[in-house]
Scaffold this active site. Structure first.
Site, PDB file in Angstrom:
ATOM      1  N   LYS A 186      -3.565 -37.512 -21.248  1.00  0.00           N
ATOM      2  CA  LYS A 186      -3.576 -38.659 -20.469  1.00  0.00           C
ATOM      3  C   LYS A 186      -4.706 -39.670 -21.416  1.00  0.00           C
ATOM      4  CE  LYS A 186      -6.003 -40.182 -17.262  1.00  0.00           C
ATOM      5  NZ  LYS A 186      -6.092 -41.877 -17.651  1.00  0.00           N
ATOM      6  N   GLY A 239     -15.298 -38.213 -21.986  1.00  0.00           N
ATOM      7  CA  GLY A 239     -15.639 -39.395 -21.207  1.00  0.00           C
ATOM      8  C   GLY A 239     -16.967 -39.400 -20.565  1.00  0.00           C
ATOM      9  N   SER A 240     -17.247 -39.718 -19.426  1.00  0.00           N
ATOM     10  CA  SER A 240     -18.425 -39.766 -18.614  1.00  0.00           C
ATOM     11  C   SER A 240     -18.956 -38.649 -18.139  1.00  0.00           C
ATOM     12  CB  SER A 240     -18.547 -40.961 -17.939  1.00  0.00           C
ATOM     13  OG  SER A 240     -17.651 -40.761 -16.907  1.00  0.00           O
ATOM     14  N   THR A 243     -17.354 -38.070 -14.480  1.00  0.00           N
ATOM     15  CA  THR A 243     -15.812 -37.772 -14.175  1.00  0.00           C
ATOM     16  C   THR A 243     -15.908 -36.332 -14.758  1.00  0.00           C
ATOM     17  OG1 THR A 243     -15.049 -39.898 -15.174  1.00  0.00           O
ATOM     18  CG2 THR A 243     -13.747 -38.280 -14.996  1.00  0.00           C
ATOM     19  N   ALA A 244     -16.760 -35.778 -15.559  1.00  0.00           N
ATOM     20  CA  ALA A 244     -16.916 -34.316 -16.195  1.00  0.00           C
ATOM     21  C   ALA A 244     -17.069 -33.708 -14.833  1.00  0.00           C
ATOM     22  CB  ALA A 244     -17.838 -34.208 -17.228  1.00  0.00           C
ATOM     23  N   GLU A 261     -16.829 -33.825 -23.489  1.00  0.00           N
ATOM     24  CA  GLU A 261     -17.807 -34.423 -24.705  1.00  0.00           C
ATOM     25  C   GLU A 261     -18.171 -35.869 -24.019  1.00  0.00           C
ATOM     26  OE1 GLU A 261     -18.229 -33.607 -27.779  1.00  0.00           O
ATOM     27  OE2 GLU A 261     -17.084 -31.801 -27.777  1.00  0.00           O
ATOM     28  N   CYS A 294     -20.138 -43.771 -28.258  1.00  0.00           N
ATOM     29  CA  CYS A 294     -21.162 -42.543 -27.655  1.00  0.00           C
ATOM     30  C   CYS A 294     -21.985 -42.045 -28.591  1.00  0.00           C
ATOM     31  CB  CYS A 294     -20.004 -41.646 -27.263  1.00  0.00           C
ATOM     32  SG  CYS A 294     -19.072 -40.631 -28.552  1.00  0.00           S
ATOM     33  N   GLU A 391     -27.364 -44.330 -20.259  1.00  0.00           N
ATOM     34  CA  GLU A 391     -26.201 -44.905 -21.325  1.00  0.00           C
ATOM     35  C   GLU A 391     -25.712 -46.069 -20.839  1.00  0.00           C
ATOM     36  OE1 GLU A 391     -22.282 -43.271 -21.642  1.00  0.00           O
ATOM     37  OE2 GLU A 391     -22.495 -43.329 -23.716  1.00  0.00           O
TER      38      GLU A 391
HETATM   39  P1  NAP Z   1     -14.350 -41.932 -17.879  1.00  0.00           P
HETATM   40  O1  NAP Z   1     -14.448 -43.174 -16.797  1.00  0.00           O
HETATM   41  O2  NAP Z   1     -15.230 -40.599 -17.559  1.00  0.00           O
HETATM   42  O3  NAP Z   1     -12.978 -41.733 -17.974  1.00  0.00           O
HETATM   43  C1  NAP Z   1     -12.585 -40.798 -19.149  1.00  0.00           C
HETATM   44  C2  NAP Z   1     -10.929 -40.444 -18.804  1.00  0.00           C
HETATM   45  O4  NAP Z   1     -10.928 -39.623 -17.758  1.00  0.00           O
HETATM   46  C3  NAP Z   1     -10.061 -41.527 -18.518  1.00  0.00           C
HETATM   47  O5  NAP Z   1      -8.559 -41.179 -18.968  1.00  0.00           O
HETATM   48  C4  NAP Z   1      -9.996 -41.558 -16.993  1.00  0.00           C
HETATM   49  O6  NAP Z   1      -8.811 -42.339 -16.552  1.00  0.00           O
HETATM   50  C5  NAP Z   1     -10.085 -40.320 -16.513  1.00  0.00           C
HETATM   51  N1  NAP Z   1     -10.545 -39.844 -15.285  1.00  0.00           N
HETATM   52  C6  NAP Z   1     -11.327 -40.534 -14.474  1.00  0.00           C
HETATM   53  N2  NAP Z   1     -11.457 -39.936 -13.191  1.00  0.00           N
HETATM   54  C7  NAP Z   1     -10.693 -38.801 -13.186  1.00  0.00           C
HETATM   55  C8  NAP Z   1     -10.524 -37.713 -12.582  1.00  0.00           C
HETATM   56  N3  NAP Z   1     -11.154 -37.576 -11.341  1.00  0.00           N
HETATM   57  N4  NAP Z   1      -9.718 -36.620 -12.857  1.00  0.00           N
HETATM   58  C9  NAP Z   1      -9.372 -36.565 -14.124  1.00  0.00           C
HETATM   59  N5  NAP Z   1      -9.339 -37.800 -15.057  1.00  0.00           N
HETATM   60  C10 NAP Z   1     -10.096 -38.803 -14.657  1.00  0.00           C
HETATM   61  O7  NAP Z   1     -15.150 -42.478 -19.338  1.00  0.00           O
HETATM   62  P2  NAP Z   1     -14.779 -44.046 -20.041  1.00  0.00           P
HETATM   63  O8  NAP Z   1     -15.384 -44.874 -19.128  1.00  0.00           O
HETATM   64  O9  NAP Z   1     -13.084 -43.973 -20.243  1.00  0.00           O
HETATM   65  O10 NAP Z   1     -15.108 -43.576 -21.157  1.00  0.00           O
HETATM   66  C11 NAP Z   1     -16.601 -43.855 -21.770  1.00  0.00           C
HETATM   67  C12 NAP Z   1     -17.585 -42.592 -21.512  1.00  0.00           C
HETATM   68  O11 NAP Z   1     -17.009 -41.630 -22.625  1.00  0.00           O
HETATM   69  C13 NAP Z   1     -18.870 -42.751 -22.238  1.00  0.00           C
HETATM   70  O12 NAP Z   1     -19.739 -42.110 -21.334  1.00  0.00           O
HETATM   71  C14 NAP Z   1     -18.953 -42.517 -23.780  1.00  0.00           C
HETATM   72  O13 NAP Z   1     -19.991 -41.950 -23.994  1.00  0.00           O
HETATM   73  C15 NAP Z   1     -17.970 -41.272 -23.458  1.00  0.00           C
HETATM   74  N6  NAP Z   1     -17.630 -41.016 -24.571  1.00  0.00           N
HETATM   75  C16 NAP Z   1     -17.763 -39.675 -25.194  1.00  0.00           C
HETATM   76  C17 NAP Z   1     -17.344 -39.141 -26.520  1.00  0.00           C
HETATM   77  C18 NAP Z   1     -17.749 -37.892 -27.263  1.00  0.00           C
HETATM   78  O14 NAP Z   1     -17.408 -37.423 -28.086  1.00  0.00           O
HETATM   79  N7  NAP Z   1     -18.858 -37.297 -26.757  1.00  0.00           N
HETATM   80  C19 NAP Z   1     -16.601 -39.942 -27.282  1.00  0.00           C
HETATM   81  C20 NAP Z   1     -16.132 -41.392 -26.582  1.00  0.00           C
HETATM   82  C21 NAP Z   1     -16.673 -41.836 -25.227  1.00  0.00           C
HETATM   83  P3  NAP Z   1      -9.190 -43.786 -16.331  1.00  0.00           P
HETATM   84  O15 NAP Z   1      -8.997 -44.506 -17.585  1.00  0.00           O
HETATM   85  O16 NAP Z   1      -7.737 -44.273 -15.327  1.00  0.00           O
HETATM   86  O17 NAP Z   1     -10.236 -44.062 -15.647  1.00  0.00           O
END
Ligand code: NAP
Ligand code: MG
Length: 491
Positions: A186, A239-240, A243-244, A261, A294, A391
């Site tokens: 997804k 992701g964030s 959400t994790a 991650e 990130c 962040e």
């Molecule tokens: P996010 O809001 O946590 O979303 C990540 C994914 O999770 C999206 O596909 C999101 O869907 C989905 N999601 C949201 N709520 C959920 C739930 N309750 N159950 C299951 N899935 C759910 O993160 P983001 O804003 O897209 O990305 C930015 C973050 O990712 C930053 O913190 C960044 O540092 C981090 N990141 C980390 C790495 C790494 O390798 N460590 C790499 C890249 C990014 P939707 O899109 O519909 O919200």
């Protein structure tokens, strides 16, 4: 959820993009859609994309269970051959994928073409090789012959964020597939289109139906339904941290292993003995992709004696950056992905102002009718300032000084994150000392973003759980079993 005869598709700059789910080897439409716009021009609607729900999730998991039956029984070299076929399709379509991803999330087209999308093909090739090279461990002890067997685990759900979606998603799907798991991916709702393209090549590569599924929708709807399904055997999330926590709860409910991650707040430490010019140039490049990286070194830590010299060079290099359309080769600074995200970045800077942190430069939108934010440097009032501790994920860096190694380490390790770090020094012993002392999954010395795909990758603290890369991800996606046969009991 309906299966349609003629599936939903759009033409974007002459490139046909099918925007329905890909489940069980077929395009499947949802009755409702969500809208995708381009950060390059927010009035430009790119597509309506199928909005998956609980029934989509259930259908995808069912397909993945069926796909798993065939895929898990294939040999690693046979799976690798199919993954290499998919890599060939990616390599043959770099221009298309890069264009769509550039329009969808505004990453710089030049780096998508040259670096980011080719890396996606390498993700599949690397894991095709790694899985095929794997040797089962065998030994004799206590009168038994022992073998450690790596068994495919079952359907894996992969959930990814909106930044660099194609590279990141393939990086997470490749080890799952190589380990023999079926996958339901997804992508994020803000940048789903490049992964819609990927689905076009899955059947041709030879994946059995249901092995590799891609579904589109909202995290709190589709994502939550997927992670809550007890038939899912692995959850791999990027992701964030917020959400994790939800994902962790869902995984705990079904007792399913998950990796996360997450975000970062990397330190970029510059010592007086460093190549200051190289450090300043690299520090300035942390503004690229609007700081939506990130791994970025967003906390500049500079030895006090060279602060002014460093800042002069850093400001000079930042002055050379060009804001503009990400398709333009001269552009180095792209816009934010979404108006909501821009507002978040803006709110961080505004609250820093209120807090008494010093805005050295930037601190406002570049122009009112776009999503660009000026590269911004902040000298915080204290290490506790929110802009140091949280962040921002935008083109906003902080600068702080240190007087000795001990202080540099203590500042580097002073946030809850631990994803990456960067050190600039010419002293080999210091490079070792500081590199070992920083609590982060990856520390680069005098360089940035160089990756060996066999090395572990992940975060400490709230930057994540588990490691991707090399055999670490293959282990995560496998169930390990020890088989013991009494010696001399069989012939
Ligand atoms: P996010 O809001 O946590 O979303 C990540 C994914 O999770 C999206 O596909 C999101 O869907 C989905 N999601 C949201 N709520 C959920 C739930 N309750 N159950 C299951 N899935 C759910 O993160 P983001 O804003 O897209 O990305 C930015 C973050 O990712 C930053 O913190 C960044 O540092 C981090 N990141 C980390 C790495 C790494 O390798 N460590 C790499 C890249 C990014 P939707 O899109 O519909 O919200
Ligand atoms: Mg978009």
């Amino acid at each position: 959820m309906n299966k349609t005869v003629q599936d939903r598709h759009v033409e974007i700059e002459g490139i046909p993009v099918r925007t329905d789910h890909f489940i069980g080897g077929e395009r499947i439409a949802s009755p409702t859609t969500f809208e995708v716009r381009s950060p390059l021009d927010w009035s430009w609607k790119l597509a309506d994309v199928s909005r998956g729900d609980a029934s989509t999730a259930a259908r995808a998991v069912e397909a993945a269970q069926q796909g798993f039956e065939t895929w898990s029984r294939m040999s690693p070299p046979e799976r690798g051959r199919i993954m290499n076929n998919l890599a060939d399709s990616i390599d043959a379509n770099i221009e298309k994928i890069a264009t769509i991803e550039c329009l969808d999330m505004a990453m710089l087209l030049d780096s998508l073409r040259k670096r980011v999308i080719p890396r996606a093909a390498r993700n599949f090739r690397a894991y095709a090789d790694l899985a095929a090279e794997y040797q089962e461990r065998t030994w004799c002890s206590n009168g038994t012959h022992n073998t450690v067997i790596r068994m495919p685990a079952g359907p894996a759900v992969v959930i990814t964020p909106w930044n660099a979606p194609f590279m990141l998603s393939t990086w997470k799907c490749a080890p799952a597939l190589a380990a023999g798991n079926s996958v339901i991916l997804k992508p994020a709702e803000w940048s789903p289109l490049s992964l819609s393209l990927l689905a076009d090549w899955i059947n041709d590569a030879g994946f059995p139906p249901g092995t590799f599924n891609i579904v589109q929708g909202i995290g709190g709807e589709l994502g939550q339904s997927l992670t809550g399904d007890p038939r899912v055997k692995r959850i791999s999330f990027t992701g964030s941290p917020e959400t994790a926590r939800h994902i962790g709860h869902a995984a705990a409910e079904n007792i399913v292993p998950f990796t996360a991650e997450l975000g970062g707040k990397g330190a970029l430490a510059v010592f007086a003995d460093a190549d200051i010019d190289a450090a300043a140039q690299k520090a300035s490049s942390q503004f690229h992709d609007s700081g939506q990286v990130c791994l970025a070194g967003t906390r500049i830590l500079v030895e006090e004696s060279i602060r002014d010299d460093f800042l002069e060079k850093f400001t000079m290099y930042t002055g050379k950056q060009v804001q503009g359309d990400s398709r333009d080769m001269a552009t180095t600074l792209s816009p934010a992905i979404h108006p909501d995200h821009l507002e978040k970045v803006e709110a961080f800077v505004n609250s820093a102002r209120k807090n008494g942190d010093k805005i050295i430069f930037g601190g406002r939108r570049w122009k009112q009718d776009g999503l660009w934010y000026e590269p911004t440097l902040i000298e915080p009032k204290s290490n506790d300032s929110e802009v140091v501790q949280r962040e921002i994920f935008g083109p906003v860096l902080t600068v702080q000084t240190f007087v000795d190694e001990a202080e540099s380490i203590s500042l580097a390790n002073s946030t809850a994150y631990g994803l990456s770090g960067m050190v600039y020094t010419r002293d080999a012993a210091k490079a070792e000392r500081i590199g070992r002392a920083i609590r982060a999954g990856t520390v680069w010395v005098n360089t940035f973003l160089v990756r060996d795909l066999t090395a572990p990758f992940g975060g400490m603290g709230i930057s994540g759980i588990g490691r991707e890369g090399g055999h670490y991800a293959l282990e995560f996606h496998s169930d390990l079993k020890t088989l013991q046969i009494l010696e001399g009991s069989v012939a």
